[in-house]
Scaffold this active site. Structure first.
Site, PDB file in Angstrom:
ATOM      1  N   ALA A 251      -1.483  -9.835  -4.934  1.00  0.00           N
ATOM      2  CA  ALA A 251      -2.907  -9.562  -4.696  1.00  0.00           C
ATOM      3  C   ALA A 251      -3.515  -8.615  -5.717  1.00  0.00           C
ATOM      4  O   ALA A 251      -4.601  -8.068  -5.478  1.00  0.00           O
ATOM      5  CB  ALA A 251      -3.104  -8.997  -3.287  1.00  0.00           C
ATOM      6  N   ALA A 252      -2.863  -8.428  -6.852  1.00  0.00           N
ATOM      7  CA  ALA A 252      -3.375  -7.462  -7.822  1.00  0.00           C
ATOM      8  C   ALA A 252      -4.768  -7.826  -8.318  1.00  0.00           C
ATOM      9  O   ALA A 252      -5.663  -6.978  -8.380  1.00  0.00           O
ATOM     10  CB  ALA A 252      -2.408  -7.345  -8.995  1.00  0.00           C
ATOM     11  N   GLY A 253      -4.961  -9.094  -8.689  1.00  0.00           N
ATOM     12  CA  GLY A 253      -6.278  -9.519  -9.164  1.00  0.00           C
ATOM     13  C   GLY A 253      -7.338  -9.392  -8.096  1.00  0.00           C
ATOM     14  O   GLY A 253      -8.467  -8.964  -8.373  1.00  0.00           O
ATOM     15  N   ASP A 254      -7.005  -9.748  -6.859  1.00  0.00           N
ATOM     16  CA  ASP A 254      -7.967  -9.631  -5.764  1.00  0.00           C
ATOM     17  C   ASP A 254      -8.312  -8.176  -5.499  1.00  0.00           C
ATOM     18  O   ASP A 254      -9.458  -7.837  -5.185  1.00  0.00           O
ATOM     19  CB  ASP A 254      -7.398 -10.267  -4.496  1.00  0.00           C
ATOM     20  CG  ASP A 254      -7.202 -11.766  -4.629  1.00  0.00           C
ATOM     21  OD1 ASP A 254      -7.942 -12.385  -5.423  1.00  0.00           O
ATOM     22  OD2 ASP A 254      -6.325 -12.316  -3.951  1.00  0.00           O
TER      23      ASP A 254
END
Length: 305
Positions: A251-254
């Site tokens: 979920a880094a991009g989110d």
């Protein structure tokens, strides 16, 4: 509730398996653990924006099943306005099957389910949520016509419009670009939209230039551990990544997108918002899971202090 960030997008239940490595075609591997975790790019970004200081509402669609009920409740527990999350009959809630390897890389298969049932009329029905927002965020895990409708409506309403073009497979429709204030792809998405390899900040700058020529405004290319490349036609700026020990990058991009949106809504300028989003994303990769990994405002402010 007056929401200053509106997320229009997907809700998935993530079915997450840990394995030593990712399987090859036709191969069966023995996994190490399994969990069901609330996810979906839209829901992840909504949770990130809420934990990181935003007042958040969401428009989306789930199935009338246990996964759908659990996903909706997870958002409610975060203080997110879910009146715009509809239950569709005779369809399953969206799911993502995720395999995470020992080096924290992942492979994901998504089944749209209820996400594919979201319609432009859902956005019209909850227009009050859009009008109450300062920032509107979309992704591409819902039908393209719905994304187009949302982008145009938010732009015409004078909102700050963010598109995270994931998962994109080619160039975006040209008419979309004029409706978007911030286009935020990762390396893979920037490559898909431009046809250029994006493996460094310099290559990201070249891809951003092509996107600018196509009509995009401000572009933020997220480069994982290599940081972020910002370009707006006046300047191009690379912000190096924070050094952390990654556990799960799911979920880094989110987290970056949600944190960036929340920071803009709280009045930070875009440079400050990028720094804030990077710090939030760096914290998220040190923890397992999608939504469970997303940090709070206090935790990010402590890192930045």
């Amino acid at each position: 509730m007056q929401a200053n960030v509106l997320i229009i997008g997907s809700l998935n239940m993530d079915l997450v398996a840990q394995a030593e490595r990712l399987p090859r075609a036709g191969e069966t591997l023995l996994g190490q653990s399994f969990a069901t975790v609330p996810g979906g790019k839209g829901a992840n970004q909504a949770v990130a924006a809420a934990r990181l200081g935003g007042q958040v509402a969401m428009i989306g669609c789930v199935g009338a099943d246990a996964y759908g009920q659990a996903l909706r409740q997870a958002l409610v527990d975060e203080g997110i306005d879910c009146q715009g999350v509809r239950e569709a009959e005779d369809v399953a809630t969206g799911i993502a099957m995720i395999v995470v390897d020992a080096s924290s890389q992942n492979a994901i298969v998504i089944v749209a389910g209820g996400n594919g049932q979201l319609e432009s009329t859902d956005i019209e029905r909850f227009d009050s949520l859009l009008q109450a927002a300062d920032v509107v965020v979309c992704q591409l895990e819902i039908p393209y016509p719905v994304v187009a409708f949302a982008l145009q409506r938010a732009h015409e309403a004078g909102k700050t419009v963010i598109l995270n073009p994931a998962p994109v497979t080619g160039p975006l429709p040209s008419q979309w670009l004029g409706w978007i204030d911030y286009l935020i792809p990762n390396e893979t998405e920037a490559q898909a939209m431009t046809g250029l390899a994006v493996n460094s900040a310099a290559e990201a700058e070249q891809a951003a230039s092509l996107l600018r020529e196509a009509g995009a405004g401000k572009i933020i290319v997220t480069l994982g551990e290599r940081g972020v490349l910002f370009a707006d036609g006046v300047q191009s700026r690379h912000s190096p990544g924070r050094k952390v020990q990654a556990v799960d990058t799911t979920a880094a991009g989110d987290t970056f997108v949600g944190g960036f949106a929340a920071a803009l809504a709280r009045g930070l300028d875009e440079s400050q918002a990028i720094t804030f989003g990077q710090a939030a994303a760096a914290l998220s990769v040190t923890r397992a899971g999608a939504q469970p990994s997303i940090p709070t405002l206090a935790q990010v402010e402590q890192v930045l202090s």
